[in-house]
Design an enzyme around this catalytic site. Structure first.
Site, short mmCIF file in Angstrom:
data_model
loop_
_atom_site.label_atom_id
_atom_site.label_comp_id
_atom_site.label_asym_id
_atom_site.label_seq_id
_atom_site.Cartn_x
_atom_site.Cartn_y
_atom_site.Cartn_z
N HIS A 186 0.82 -1.21 0.00
CA HIS A 186 0.00 0.00 0.00
C HIS A 186 0.87 1.27 0.00
CE1 HIS A 186 -2.19 3.12 2.41
NE2 HIS A 186 -3.09 2.89 1.48
N GLU A 235 2.24 1.82 -3.36
CA GLU A 235 1.20 2.39 -4.24
C GLU A 235 1.19 3.92 -4.09
OE1 GLU A 235 -2.92 3.88 -3.56
OE2 GLU A 235 -2.96 1.79 -2.91
N HIS A 236 1.18 4.39 -2.84
CA HIS A 236 1.20 5.85 -2.62
C HIS A 236 2.45 6.49 -3.25
CE1 HIS A 236 -1.87 7.17 0.54
NE2 HIS A 236 -2.23 5.95 0.20
N GLU A 287 -4.47 7.99 7.40
CA GLU A 287 -5.36 7.01 6.77
C GLU A 287 -5.61 5.84 7.73
OE1 GLU A 287 -4.00 5.81 2.88
OE2 GLU A 287 -5.67 4.41 2.59
#
Lengths: 429, 417
Positions: A69, A72-73, A145
């Protein structure tokens, strides 16, 4: 390169597909009259893949949780300092990305300038750029997040259930990792993961909507950067998962209005993909609707007694290495709902399933499949998900036609085992 | 779009969308948003869905739908300014995909008509069950903190205006309803409200119109109009409200008066302005509050067209309130000053056009778009509004921004803060 052209008489759809010499899978599904085009560029790499052996190496690599994740960012940072979103914005594309347990995907939708947007997508996903400074900066955003998920009743409900069902499988871990695990992420780890999982032979691009096949293929071919395809598979390591569940019950208090419940059944018939998996998916989905769907005896009894409301729903999640079905909703007495579910399973074991119900619900599955063609985003996403499990969603009918009442009866016995079920509850504070 | 007038109250609209594999039918009953009837309107569709002459109980409703290859049926309420809308939605795959030659769209319309005009579910037991569900929905508004913060901001900002009411009604209002009261309300409104029916997809619209006529031919209707909406114009000073709750992340919601009416020619300018300011990943709020300052996971702005409101929402650390608040206002000033790059400006227009063009591929968003245009009274077609957006200039955006005034600041923060 030449793509294979496949058509379906049953749905009236067509698809062009093939594998590029770089190893990249290409799937183009043009739809007549559509304004929108949706493109998704994804890798078989998700939050569960923190332990693996790189092709050609012998040692196991282990990286901090949440790295897929995080990566991905960080794909949105470019070597020239430019902002990826600006490139799409310029051409009216709506760009996004997501990471799930088993896949990471980069995507856009656009109603014009499809080629320009696609070129931007191909380019940035193949341009990794990680420095200490940029990696550090992301910790603030991802930390927020993670905190946002900490406040979400539905999110916690779900992960608490997975922690009941699974003893070892990494599907029980949070996709974004923890504030602690992400603090250990470095540019070196990111490059290691990128160079492994973003090898084009581990990736595919799917385009669905109102576009021109030749020009889109041209953009993809020109957009492929130098890549040496792996000749062997990336070995993903998941610890052995026993059939038994970890624990039957979990509860947590959060600021939600009504108590939430989620009941899970652990599927132990795993270890395969392909059409067999797609067929299993159809069988379990039919069963969930027969047993707990809107027309079922149980749903109507629970609804009328006020134990559930119309948030009640069921879902089956399937991957080659794990699978489970879930029944969720709001209830003032979650334990009573759980008891009723278990009792219903016992009664059906005694009385048998109804063939009329089966025939009616099987039609519902067909309607669902036909309907799934409408939305380019949903279709492309589902197509890629099954593709990565070795199943062909375009030819869903092949698996669908094979599902018989006997298959569903057998599946019922095998899947709905109350000893392999668990209950997760979120109570209001 | 074809438009057929069934009678003074009922309009049927047909939007052919044959490239899609489904047909969707939406029924929209327009009611004024008032304290007196909001709770009754909110409960009504859920009770009506429970049974009708065609399918007398819930189980038979669902079996009927399953036989139509799993046709979808939804009901609910929402508000558009002073218009409180009771909504039923049915959706089915197109007849050509039915393997036994069924007429699915007509069968869906038949069910909707029976629910609308022959409901049979106003008994004490059913109404009591649905009252409980209606109360649960009201309590559940707190679950999504992001939406809840905006709801609270809206409530504070619109104090004294009917828009402060939740479309779900109030607990007291729902509790006071009995089966008789609800039946009486149904009898009153079913023949005295404007009812719009949108059909999108592939259908024999004349056959569907005949069905609607057949169900309503013996009923007497009294003429009705779309309920009016007044703009929220603010009280001059800024209202500041903080709620404490057991949460890990703070939610900031700021309400602004836009001073631009829903049917004004300037509304399109405001749409572009909102897109520049906080309408997506291309916007100033996203790129500055989130990306540059890493202050939050989300920061965005949105418009409430019929009330002249713009909301800004952000999820932030409790202690970052001042920083985020100041940056949100600083970015608004930048828009007012026309401090907008060519790229920002063009991206904002493209994003809007892209979004609107995509309505052509989605039957639900198409219906909401057409309904929104009808309520605003503008009735712009999709291509028409795209043209208007294309013509908006930087000065137009400055002009729309200049009218925007901060009105209410709401912060949902932790217990100990």
């Amino acid at each position: 390169m030449e793509l294979k052209h496949i058509t379906s008489d049953i749905t009236g759809e067509e698809m062009y597909c093939g594998t590029h010499p770089s190893g990249l899978g290409i799937y183009l599904i043009p739809k007549k009259g559509y304004s929108e085009t949706y493109a998704i560029f994804g890798t078989r790499y998700g939050s569960v893949d923190s332990k693996f052996i790189v092709p050609g190496e012998t040692e196991v690599t282990e990286v901090p949780d949440g790295i897929a994740h995080y990566l991905e960012h960080k794909m949105f940072d470019q070597p020239d300092g430019s902002n990826v979103f600006d490139k799409f914005a310029k051409y009216g594309g709506n760009a996004n990305a997501f990471t799930s347990f088993n896949m990471t995907a980069y995507l856009f939708s656009a109603t014009s300038n499809v080629e320009e947007n696609l070129a931007a997508l191909m380019d940035y996903v193949q341009s990794p750029y990680y420095t200490d400074e940029t990696v550090q900066k992301e910790q603030g955003i991802i930390g927020q997040e993670i905190k946002m998920y900490d406040d979400s009743g539905n999110w916690k409900l779900f992960f608490n259930l997975l922690n009941c069902l699974y003893k070892n499988h990494p599907v029980k871990k949070e996709i974004a990792g923890t504030v602690e695990s992400i603090s250990r992420i470095t540019p070196e780890y990111l490059y290691k993961c990128y160079n492994t999982f973003y090898n084009l032979s581990n990736m595919s691009v799917v385009v669905v909507g109102g576009f021109n096949v030749n020009s889109v293929l041209d953009v993809i071919e020109k957009g492929v950067k130098k890549n040496e395809p792996f000749t062997e598979k990336i070995k993903k390591i998941y610890e052995d998962e026993p059939d038994e569940i970890a624990k039957p019950y979990a509860e947590q208090s959060l600021s939600v209005a009504s108590p939430l419940f989620m009941i899970g059944f652990k599927d132990t018939d795993t270890g395969y993909g392909g059409e067999k998996l797609l067929k299993k998916y159809i069988e379990v989905s039919i069963l969930l609707k027969m047993l707990f769907g809107r027309s079922s005896r149980l749903y109507n009894e629970l609804y009328e007694s006020g134990l559930i409301n119309n948030t009640f729903q069921t879902d089956y999640t399937v991957q080659p290495s794990y699978a489970y079905s879930a029944i969720e909703g709001e209830s003032r007495d979650s334990k009573a709902v759980y008891e009723a579910v278990k009792n219903e399973i016992e009664s059906v074991k005694r009385e048998g399933l109804s063939e009329d119900d089966f025939n009616r619900i099987k039609k519902v599955m067909w309607g669902q499949y036909i309907r799934s063609h409408n939305d380019v985003e949903d279709y492309a996403g589902t197509f890629m998900q099954f593709l990565f499990m070795g199943a062909d969603y375009f030819n869903y009918h092949d698996a669908y036609a094979k599902v018989t009442f006997d298959d569903v009866k057998r599946r019922f016995e095998n899947h709905f085992v109350t000893e392999r079920s668990a209950l997760s509850v979120i109570n209001p504070v | 779009m074809d438009s057929l007038k069934v009678n003074d109250n009922i309009n049927l609209y047909y939007v052919p969308m044959t490239k899609l594999k489904t047909t969707s039918i939406g029924v929209y009953i327009h009611r004024p948003l008032t304290e007196e009837e909001v709770s009754k309107n909110a409960l009504l569709p859920y009770v009506m869905k429970r049974g009708c002459a065609l399918c007398p109980e819930s189980g038979s409703v669902f079996r009927y739908l399953e036989n139509l290859y799993g046709a979808g049926l939804g009901s609910g309420v929402f508000k558009r300014g002073g218009d409180h809308i009771i909504n039923f939605m049915a959706e089915t795959i197109c007849d050509e995909y039915a393997t036994n030659g069924e007429t699915l769209a007509a069968d869906c319309m038949r069910l909707l008509m029976s629910m609308l005009f022959e409901p049979s579910s106003f008994d004490g037991v059913t109404v009591a069950q649905e009252k409980k569900n209606a109360l649960d929905r009201i309590t559940a508004e707190i679950n999504d903190k992001r939406q809840y913060a905006q709801l609270r901001c809206s409530e504070e900002m619109c104090e004294g205006d009917s828009f402060a009411l939740s479309c779900l009604g109030t607990k007291e209002g729902v509790e006071a309803i009995t089966a008789d009261i609800l039946k009486e309300h149904y009898d009153k409104i079913i023949t005295s409200s404007l009812i719009d029916i949108y059909v999108c997809g592939s259908a024999d619209i004349d056959a569907l119109a005949s069905l609607v006529k057949e169900y309503t031919k013996d009923m007497t209707f009294t003429a009705a109009e779309i309920p009016r909406s007044e703009l929220i114009s603010g009280r001059g000073d800024v209202k500041r409200v903080t709620d404490n709750m057991d949460v890990v992340q703070g939610k900031l919601s700021m309400g602004f008066c836009t001073g631009t009416a829903a049917d004004s020619a300037d509304y399109v300018k405001l749409m572009v302005m909102n897109s520049v300011y906080g309408g997506g990943a291309h916007s100033k709020l996203f790129n500055n509050v989130r990306e540059k300052l890493s202050l939050c996971y989300y920061a965005s702005s949105s418009l409430v067209r019929n009330k002249g409101i713009m909301f800004v929402n952000a999820g932030i650390e409790f202690q970052n309130f001042d920083k985020a608040y100041n940056e949100i206002l600083a970015q608004l000033e930048a828009v007012k000053n026309g401090d907008i790059s060519e790229l920002e400006f063009e991206s904002s227009k493209s994003a809007l056009i892209n979004q609107i063009e995509a309505y052509k591929d989605n039957q639900t968003t198409m219906q909401f778009y057409l309904l929104g245009e009808r309520i605003a009274g503008t009735n712009y077609g999709i291509d028409e509004i795209k043209d208007m957006i294309n013509k908006v200039t930087l000065d137009d955006v400055k002009e729309a921004a200049a009218k925007i005034k901060l009105d209410t600041v709401y912060f949902l923060t932790g217990k100990g803060e």
